[in-house]
Design a protein around this motif. Structure first.
Motif, PDB file in Angstrom:
ATOM      1  N   PHE A   1      -1.805   8.151  -3.703  1.00 19.84           N
ATOM      2  CA  PHE A   1      -2.626   8.496  -2.536  1.00 19.84           C
ATOM      3  C   PHE A   1      -3.786   9.389  -2.953  1.00 19.84           C
ATOM      4  CE2 PHE A   1       0.657  11.704  -2.999  1.00 19.84           C
ATOM      5  CZ  PHE A   1       0.028  12.899  -2.768  1.00 19.84           C
ATOM      6  N   SER A   2      -4.730   9.530  -2.046  1.00 18.76           N
ATOM      7  CA  SER A   2      -5.805  10.499  -2.220  1.00 18.76           C
ATOM      8  C   SER A   2      -5.442  11.750  -1.418  1.00 18.76           C
ATOM      9  CB  SER A   2      -7.133   9.936  -1.716  1.00 18.76           C
ATOM     10  OG  SER A   2      -7.615   8.976  -2.617  1.00 18.76           O
ATOM     11  N   LEU A   3      -5.395  12.870  -2.099  1.00 19.00           N
ATOM     12  CA  LEU A   3      -5.110  14.152  -1.443  1.00 19.00           C
ATOM     13  C   LEU A   3      -6.403  14.670  -0.812  1.00 19.00           C
ATOM     14  CD1 LEU A   3      -2.918  16.460  -1.145  1.00 19.00           C
ATOM     15  CD2 LEU A   3      -4.011  17.481  -3.140  1.00 19.00           C
TER      16      LEU A   3
ATOM     17  N   GLY B   1      -6.183   4.220  -0.771  1.00 22.39           N
ATOM     18  CA  GLY B   1      -5.164   4.205   0.282  1.00 22.39           C
ATOM     19  C   GLY B   1      -3.832   4.742  -0.206  1.00 22.39           C
ATOM     20  N   VAL B   2      -2.831   4.637   0.650  1.00 21.03           N
ATOM     21  CA  VAL B   2      -1.492   5.118   0.330  1.00 21.03           C
ATOM     22  C   VAL B   2      -0.624   3.929  -0.077  1.00 21.03           C
ATOM     23  CG1 VAL B   2       0.526   6.333   1.220  1.00 21.03           C
ATOM     24  CG2 VAL B   2      -1.766   7.005   1.981  1.00 21.03           C
ATOM     25  N   VAL B   3      -0.031   3.982  -1.269  1.00 19.59           N
ATOM     26  CA  VAL B   3       0.821   2.909  -1.771  1.00 19.59           C
ATOM     27  C   VAL B   3       2.175   3.493  -2.160  1.00 19.59           C
ATOM     28  CG1 VAL B   3       1.087   1.042  -3.457  1.00 19.59           C
ATOM     29  CG2 VAL B   3      -1.207   1.679  -2.673  1.00 19.59           C
TER      30      VAL B   3
ATOM     31  N   SER C   1      -6.793   5.213   4.081  1.00 18.95           N
ATOM     32  CA  SER C   1      -8.024   4.458   3.875  1.00 18.95           C
ATOM     33  C   SER C   1      -7.701   2.979   3.727  1.00 18.95           C
ATOM     34  CB  SER C   1      -8.739   4.963   2.618  1.00 18.95           C
ATOM     35  OG  SER C   1      -9.777   4.092   2.235  1.00 18.95           O
ATOM     36  N   ASP C   2      -8.626   2.108   4.139  1.00 17.81           N
ATOM     37  CA  ASP C   2      -8.435   0.674   3.975  1.00 17.81           C
ATOM     38  C   ASP C   2      -8.686   0.242   2.534  1.00 17.81           C
ATOM     39  OD1 ASP C   2      -7.855   0.437   6.640  1.00 17.81           O
ATOM     40  OD2 ASP C   2      -9.930   0.038   7.226  1.00 17.81           O
TER      41      ASP C   2
ATOM     42  N   VAL D   1      -3.775  11.226  -6.555  1.00 18.73           N
ATOM     43  CA  VAL D   1      -2.467  11.765  -6.953  1.00 18.73           C
ATOM     44  C   VAL D   1      -1.476  10.614  -7.123  1.00 18.73           C
ATOM     45  CG1 VAL D   1      -0.518  13.206  -6.205  1.00 18.73           C
ATOM     46  CG2 VAL D   1      -2.867  13.964  -5.776  1.00 18.73           C
ATOM     47  N   LEU D   2      -0.670  10.699  -8.186  1.00 16.81           N
ATOM     48  CA  LEU D   2       0.407   9.738  -8.407  1.00 16.81           C
ATOM     49  C   LEU D   2       1.707  10.511  -8.602  1.00 16.81           C
ATOM     50  CD1 LEU D   2       1.254   6.733  -8.960  1.00 16.81           C
ATOM     51  CD2 LEU D   2       0.914   7.240 -11.404  1.00 16.81           C
TER      52      LEU D   2
END
Length: 394
Positions: free
Chosen positions: A387-389, A365-367, A359-360, A7-8
């Protein structure tokens, strides 16, 4: 089985793009596409504020062209479903917000549904839908302009919010586009801590929180992202910046009204350290807002703290997003009109933050960052959250 969906979320106050038509738009778009290509999301939400700019009666046609450029871009070709909502009905002064929201769904994303607020049910998203106008009759979006009594002492402006609701792989989400009130005068912002403007924003955002969680619809995890116009606590900041300075208050001859505040260094030949007027904020050491991404000043960023009961935010590691120079050759310079601040934000409910997959792996990961940090993007740098939902597939 756990499913991860890229997701962005992007928020962008785009007023500058239409007030300076054509000058920076192409590079602005290239920076957006670079971000999309870097993170490879399956679902994109773009929340725009000030669509059409200040001269919206003249520029609304340019705004529609701009949104069409994004939708038809080669970089977005793999997003086969697009939903666009643009409130450009400026003739309706009591409801016009100049908000625009665009949602892109990648061809690889199968299980996605959108909510109809009238029938109170979800329906599969298909093809491309575009709603441009007042939006009051569109049932897949909720839109409100803030009531006039929210700021009786100030000019009523095009501020409000817009909500859409989605299911992605069995997970429901509210996405809310918001534009809160700005600081009309730097001098008034210095009068108290918190300022009267900060109090107005707090009341408006609390109103939004209450509206999206009331009993009309089932409450869902939510992301609220837009131009919150959050400012640094100006009075506290000025006291901090001028600890070793002589502060002089200049008043108008005709009245007792403050016209300017000038802080001079006690040595260095009384060099002017800080000069504040209604629409002027000049600080000698402007680099402090960029050094270490302005981290030293985050303690003056207090407005979001009033919502700790309902809202979370990822750690800010980017410089203030406003007010950047609109000159093409000065992409990292701030204008001397307002104190730099983190106006553009992506906030979320506690439940929504729990859906972010930590996540690493940087791609998963979350940016949380700005779009186009080294390119002229107008007076606001867009802010994104990638991020990944994390959802469960039955």
């Amino acid at each position: 089985m756990e499913v991860f969906t890229g997701v962005l979320l992007v928020t962008a106050n785009v007023g500058s793009l239409f007030d300076n038509v054509g000058e920076i738009q192409q590079e602005w778009l290239q920076e957006l596409y670079k971000t999309v290509n870097s993170y490879k999301p399956q679902f994109i939400a773009l929340h725009f504020q000030e669509v059409g700019g200040k001269d919206y009666m003249v520029n609304m046609g340019h705004a529609e062209h701009f949104l069409q450029c994004i939708e038809s871009s080669e970089d977005m070709r793999d997003f086969d479903r697009v939903c666009t909502y643009v409130d450009n009905h400026f003739q309706a002064e009591d409801s016009f917000t100049a908000l625009g929201s665009m949602y892109f769904i990648h061809k690889s994303l199968k299980n996605i549904y959108q909510y109809d607020f009238k029938v109170k049910d979800f329906q599969a998203v298909q093809g491309r839908s575009k709603y441009v106008g007042s939006l009051l009759e569109v049932t897949t979006v909720e839109k409100e302009k803030f009531p006039k009594n929210f700021w009786p002492d100030f000019k009523w402006s095009r501020k409000g919010f817009m909500r859409t609701r989605w299911i992605i792989h069995n997970q429901g989400l509210d996405l809310v586009n918001v534009h809160l009130f700005h600081d009309a005068s730097n001098l008034i912002a210095c009068n108290s801590s918190p300022s009267i403007y900060s109090s107005n924003r707090k009341n408006a955002l609390r109103y939004v929180m209450n509206r999206i969680s009331d009993s009309r619809h089932t409450s869902l995890p939510f992301f609220v992202f837009g131009d919150f116009n959050f400012r640094l606590d100006t009075l506290s900041l000025v006291q901090h910046l001028s600890t070793a300075a002589d502060i002089q208050t200049v008043k108008k001859d005709s009245s007792n009204e403050v016209e300017k505040i000038i802080c001079e260094e006690k040595d260095n030949d009384h060099q002017v350290l800080l000069h504040i007027e209604e629409k002027l904020f000049t600080y000698l050491h402007q680099a402090v807002f960029r050094e270490d991404n302005g981290r030293a000043l985050l303690r003056f960023d207090k407005e979001v703290n009033a919502f700790d009961d309902v809202i979370r935010e990822e750690a800010i590691t980017f410089p203030p997003s406003y007010p950047y120079s609109e000159e093409y050759a000065k992409p990292t310079q701030y204008m001397n009109t307002r104190c730099p601040a983190w106006c553009d934000r992506i906030l979320m409910s506690y439940a929504a933050q729990g859906l972010l997959h930590k996540s690493d792996d940087w791609e998963k990961g979350v940016v949380y960052n700005t779009v186009g940090p080294n390119v002229c993007m107008g007076d606001h740098k867009p802010v994104f959250l990638s991020f990944s939902l994390k959802t469960n597939e039955h």
